[in-house]
Design an enzyme around this catalytic site. Structure first.
Site, PDB file in Angstrom:
ATOM      1  N   VAL A 154       8.728  12.043 -14.870  1.00  0.00           N
ATOM      2  CA  VAL A 154       9.916  11.702 -15.642  1.00  0.00           C
ATOM      3  C   VAL A 154       9.501  11.636 -17.120  1.00  0.00           C
ATOM      4  CG1 VAL A 154      12.024  10.313 -15.596  1.00  0.00           C
ATOM      5  CG2 VAL A 154      10.429  10.171 -13.693  1.00  0.00           C
ATOM      6  N   ALA A 155       8.627  12.574 -17.491  1.00  0.00           N
ATOM      7  CA  ALA A 155       8.124  12.682 -18.857  1.00  0.00           C
ATOM      8  C   ALA A 155       7.592  11.331 -19.341  1.00  0.00           C
ATOM      9  CB  ALA A 155       9.201  13.244 -19.781  1.00  0.00           C
ATOM     10  N   CYS A 156       7.992  10.908 -20.538  1.00  0.00           N
ATOM     11  CA  CYS A 156       7.434   9.688 -21.126  1.00  0.00           C
ATOM     12  C   CYS A 156       7.816   8.421 -20.375  1.00  0.00           C
ATOM     13  CB  CYS A 156       7.859   9.573 -22.585  1.00  0.00           C
ATOM     14  SG  CYS A 156       7.159  10.858 -23.642  1.00  0.00           S
ATOM     15  N   SER A 157       8.820   8.501 -19.509  1.00  0.00           N
ATOM     16  CA  SER A 157       9.245   7.327 -18.743  1.00  0.00           C
ATOM     17  C   SER A 157       8.569   7.231 -17.379  1.00  0.00           C
ATOM     18  CB  SER A 157      10.771   7.354 -18.558  1.00  0.00           C
ATOM     19  OG  SER A 157      11.432   7.264 -19.794  1.00  0.00           O
ATOM     20  N   SER A 158       7.637   8.110 -17.103  1.00  0.00           N
ATOM     21  CA  SER A 158       7.069   8.195 -15.754  1.00  0.00           C
ATOM     22  C   SER A 158       6.460   6.878 -15.273  1.00  0.00           C
ATOM     23  CB  SER A 158       6.014   9.298 -15.697  1.00  0.00           C
ATOM     24  OG  SER A 158       6.590  10.567 -15.926  1.00  0.00           O
TER      25      SER A 158
END
Length: 385
Positions: free
Chosen positions: A154-158
């Site tokens: 989830v990109a930078c929210s992973s």
């Protein structure tokens, strides 16, 4: 149902670091060479000359002063402008798995329990080295952990999405403890020939052990609540994928100087429209934090510390003001991006790992991430006795 606890964290930091001055010198040498090679086209007005970068520009735009990387020489070579990371054989531990294992071992040592008590491994990161087999399963094997593992992006929210997933596994009774890792080789997806973004990212790996409160020892952090949010946007994008091999090659004479001028191949690296991202994400994340805090019965202005995603100091400062209702102190709104730069999913976990001291039992804080998608995750935590 049992609630979840953040029991331990770990951090792997590469040995090599690049200062803004070093990065600017490499970029400017490359840009000067490119301008010379295209002098006739520039003189005739067919293309625009590339503008030099500067230390002042970088620090004003981002607050970043340096970044850790796996390979410094390749990035600073004006004839290459990319990390040199040789491909490993299938019998060797992959680079990202190696990073994750180092961070995980630090977390496991701090936890003080055998890996046999971990039932799942989640690898949550903005990029994976391959579609399959899952990196999480490779990490699981290297650490000698039974159970199961899988990758999530989830990109930078992973990382916050990973903590939420781990907490849900514990609440459902699927397992008593989960290892969540965030290996990020961000230097490999960054276009170091793009003045607007060549300074943004660094490399690192973090690890978090999420455990059931039923088995957790003293200390650690109760997870009071988690919340996730996504809204589709093209303002942060990377189009690299397995279908690219079937695209016809294209001749690109001019590299981009901004995301809006990206050529046909440059969108296979990180691109973003920074001003639009800032305008969209700051209110989205600020409102999400305040609303989630209210639903949990927490006063957001009473949070002792914010461990936010480390993308841009101006974004973090504005979110901090909106959440706390005043200018936060350095102790309240942790900034580590000056030294680490943007490390995608790992940023908020680095901040939490390095700066979680000084809490009395019962005091609360917030781990929050946000980025491409758009995506955002909030994890409210309370210090345990």
């Amino acid at each position: 149902m049992p609630h979840a606890v953040i029991a331990a964290t770990g951090l792997f930091t590469p040995e090599q670091s690049i200062s803004n001055a070093e990065l600017v010198a490499a970029y400017n040498a490359w840009a000067e060479r490119w301008n010379a090679d295209h002098a006739l086209q520039i003189a005739e007005g067919d293309v625009a000359a590339l503008t030099p970068s500067s230390v002042e520009f970088i620090e004003k735009a981002s607050g970043i002063k340096s970044r850790f990387v796996l390979d410094k020489a390749g990035i600073l070579d004006p004839s290459r402008m990319a990390p040199n990371l040789p491909e490993r054989t299938n019998d060797e531990l992959s680079i990202m798995a190696e990073m994750a294992v180092k961070a995980a071992r630090q977390a496991i040592e701090a936890w003080g329990k055998p890996v046999s008590e971990i039932g799942a491994v989640l690898c949550a990161a903005s990029n994976m080295p391959r579609p399959y087999p899952a990196l999480a399963v490779e990490i699981q094997q290297a650490l000698g952990i039974d159970g199961f593992g899988f990758d999530m992006n989830v990109a930078c929210s992973s990382a916050t999405f990973g903590i939420k997933t781990a907490a849900d596994f514990i609440a459902s009774g699927s397992t008593k403890a989960v290892l969540m890792v965030n290996p990020e080789v961000c230097s490999a997806h960054l276009n170091f020939k793009d003045r607007d973004s060549h300074f943004i990212f660094g490399d690192v790996a973090t690890a978090v052990i999420v455990e059931s409160a039923e088995t957790a020892g003293p200390g650690g952090w109760d997870i009071l609540g988690t919340r996730l949010k996504t809204e589709f946007s093209n303002n942060i994008r990377n189009n690299f994928g397995f279908l690219n091999r079937w695209a016809l090659p294209t001749d690109q004479a001019v590299p981009p100087t901004s995301a809006s001028k990206a050529g046909p191949q440059d969108d296979k690296l990180f691109i973003q429209q920074g001003r639009k991202v800032f305008k969209d994400v700051v209110p989205m994340v600020s409102d999400m934090i305040v609303e989630h805090a209210g639903d949990l019965g927490l006063d957001p202005t009473g949070l002792k510390r914010l461990w936010l995603h480390q993308a841009n100091i101006n974004m973090n400062q504005m979110i901090g003001r909106k959440v706390l209702g005043r200018d936060p102190s350095e102790d309240e709104n942790v900034i580590i991006l000056d030294e680490y730069a943007n490390t995608s999913s790992a940023g908020s976990i680095i901040a939490f790992h390095l700066h979680n001291e000084g809490f009395a039992p019962g005091e609360t804080g917030l781990i929050c991430s946000f980025g491409a998608g758009y995506s955002a995750g909030t994890v409210f935590v309370r210090k345990r006795a």
